[in-house]
Design an enzyme around this catalytic site. Structure first.
Site, mmCIF file in Angstrom:
data_model
loop_
_atom_site.group_PDB
_atom_site.id
_atom_site.type_symbol
_atom_site.label_atom_id
_atom_site.label_comp_id
_atom_site.label_asym_id
_atom_site.label_seq_id
_atom_site.Cartn_x
_atom_site.Cartn_y
_atom_site.Cartn_z
ATOM 1 C CG ASP A 46 -2.091 0.866 1.142
ATOM 2 O OD1 ASP A 46 -2.093 1.756 0.276
ATOM 3 O OD2 ASP A 46 -3.035 0.679 1.942
ATOM 4 C CG ASP A 47 -0.171 4.699 -0.058
ATOM 5 O OD1 ASP A 47 -0.953 4.241 -0.908
ATOM 6 O OD2 ASP A 47 -0.512 5.543 0.803
ATOM 7 C CB CYS A 86 -6.219 2.735 -1.290
ATOM 8 S SG CYS A 86 -4.906 3.619 -0.450
ATOM 9 C CG HIS A 144 -10.247 0.863 0.953
ATOM 10 N ND1 HIS A 144 -9.274 1.611 0.310
ATOM 11 C CD2 HIS A 144 -11.063 1.765 1.546
ATOM 12 C CE1 HIS A 144 -9.487 2.888 0.521
ATOM 13 N NE2 HIS A 144 -10.565 3.019 1.269
ATOM 14 C CG ASP A 296 -2.521 0.622 -3.030
ATOM 15 O OD1 ASP A 296 -1.377 1.075 -2.848
ATOM 16 O OD2 ASP A 296 -3.520 1.050 -2.407
ATOM 17 C CG ASN A 297 -1.650 4.162 -4.342
ATOM 18 O OD1 ASN A 297 -2.676 3.791 -3.783
ATOM 19 N ND2 ASN A 297 -0.618 4.642 -3.664
HETATM 20 CA CA CA Z 1 -2.638 2.935 -1.541
#
Ligand code: CA
Length: 477
Positions: A46-47, A86, A144, A296-297
């Site tokens: 995540d990130d 996300c 999420h 995810d990004n």
């Molecule tokens: Ca993210």
């Protein structure tokens, strides 16, 4: 016991044996080309920044286990996600479809009474697609995809859920003081909810990333005899920046405190990946398991991440927002040590799984992703995607990459045209010198946009990822 030899068989029996042998081998080769049932593991961080894995050149964050996936498999140097934050990015990954097709065009609200804020029930997630072909699925980590009862993992084809429903979480057990999401009334208090296993609350006693890794290993143990899909969605290294001392101590070579903590969070993930790969090895499941790793990004501006030469961060549509670390391993099937340079997308994950298993895809919901296997094995020399598209509704941004040409039209970030072949850092805006190409690409992304719908749920309160135009119709039209 006497051994049966060909000599001892009479002629008709020999003929029959040969015919049977041929029929069996033809059938088995037909079966193997028709469908296979390997296990699938998707490890999503995540990130995490593009340059924050060893396989993309990180020299301060050490990730030997994540690197093993790339080293023993194929790494994608142009791997993309479909959204720069996300929620929508995950909605694209899990459905194999651009999230704007079904209105998941922003992060969902965290409110278990809200019946709109989640992934629409008429879309199918990977877990739902794989169930009819015999897979058991687990989501471990960050969900999420909606907090209302009807949107929860066990209603979406996941046989097992261990984690939390919202978009981020505290990492230390002592901070998890709220019993359930229903009791998390204030914005962001949902970061403190207790961990859930299916619909039950559980108490944890370890650092959250370690807990998630433990559960992943347990799930693999439990399901070792059945085809399984494990979606391991670590919330690390998303904020809050929290790492246990053990992992901080392994990153004392990094002097910047923020970066050190971020690195420690990645170290925890890497250790978890190591344990998962070791478990596959121990159970002799290596050759029968496809493992995919991606973020995810892109790296966020606020978490100490590093997107390397890529411009921008999470939330934006320069490369730094959507161009992510991405690799796949499947020994004997996916070429080892290969660097694959043509653009691929997180949309292709479901396309690939469906291609391998021959799981049916409903005609009314065609995938935007493709099966990557023919491309990465070299059977198909063309590109998996001629063009990729992005829309961030709330910021009035459209972006597209066709070949090496990237066009961005954005109310927030301005209009741009780049040639990524010689300008991956997007420094040289060719808009003035090549306005015609820009217009052509924008026309193409607008035609795609006309197939999308507006977000079906309201924006997260107090959540302004550079969003000046929320609730307004996109100006990019
Ligand atoms: Ca993210």
């Amino acid at each position: 016991m006497k051994r049966l030899t060909i000599k001892k068989l009479n002629k008709p029996a020999l003929k029959l044996a040969v015919a049977l042998f041929l029929a069996c081998s033809a059938l088995s080769s037909f079966m193997s080309s028709a469908s296979e049932k390997p296990n699938f593991i998707v490890i999503l961080t995540d990130d995490q920044g593009y340059a924050d894995v060893g396989f993309n050149g990180s020299d301060d964050i050490i990730t030997p286990h994540i690197d093993k996936i790339a080293k023993e498999g194929t790494r994608f140097t142009n791997g993309y996600v479909t959204y720069a934050v996300c929620g929508p990015s995950r909605a694209g990954l899990l459905t194999g479809r651009y999230q704007g097709r079904f209105g998941f065009g922003r992060n969902p609200i965290i409110d278990p009474t809200d019946e709109t804020s989640g992934l629409p029930l008429n879309e199918q997630m990977i877990s739902e697609v794989l169930k009819p072909v015999g897979y058991t699925s687990s989501i471990i980590g960050k969900w999420h995809m909606g907090t209302h009862e009807k949107f929860r993992p066990n209603k979406r084809g996941f046989d097992h859920f261990y984690g939390f429903l919202s978009g981020g979480h505290q990492y230390f057990p002592e901070d998890l003081t709220i019993d359930s999401i229903e009791n998390a009334k204030k914005n962001w208090s949902w970061y403190r909810t207790k961990i859930m296993e299916n619909n039950k609350r559980v108490e944890i006693d370890e650092y959250l990333t370690d807990e998630l890794s433990n559960e992943a290993v347990k799930f693999i143990e439990r399901e070792k005899d059945n085809p399984f899909f494990l979606y391991l969605a670590y919330n690390a290294p998303h904020t809050p920046l929290q790492a246990s001392q053990e992992y901080l101590d392994r990153n004392t070579h990094i002097k910047d405190k923020k970066r050190q903590t971020y690195a420690a969070m990645v170290t925890a993930v890497d250790d978890g990946v190591g344990r998962i790969l070791a478990k596959l090895d121990e159970l002799s499941l290596d050759d029968n398991t496809m493992v995919i790793f991606l973020s995810d990004n892109g790296g966020a501006r606020n978490n100490g991440s590093n997107n390397g030469e890529l411009r921008g961060f999470k939330g934006g549509y320069f490369e730094g927002g959507v161009h992510v670390p991405f690799a796949v391993r499947w020994p004997g099937k996916v070429p080892a040590g290969q660097i694959y340079k043509k653009p691929v997308s997180s949309l292709d994950i479901l396309g690939t799984f469906a291609g391998i298993t021959k799981a049916p895809i409903a005609k009314e919901r065609p995938l935007d992703g493709v099966n990557l296997m023919p491309f990465i094995t070299g059977k198909d020399k063309s590109a998996p995607h001629d063009v990729l598209f992005w829309r961030a509704f709330d910021q009035g941004t459209l972006a597209t990459r066709r070949g090496n040409s990237k066009a961005i039209k954005s109310d927030r970030d301005g209009n741009h045209l780049f040639n990524l072949d010689n300008d991956l850092s997007e420094k040289n805006n060719l808009l003035k010198s090549d306005g015609e190409l820009y217009q052509q690409q924008i026309k193409e992304v607008q035609a795609w946009e006309s197939e999308l719908i507006e977000p079906i749920f309201r924006p997260l309160q107090g959540h302004h990822v550079g969003n000046k135009n929320k609730n307004k119709k996109t100006k990019a039209k």
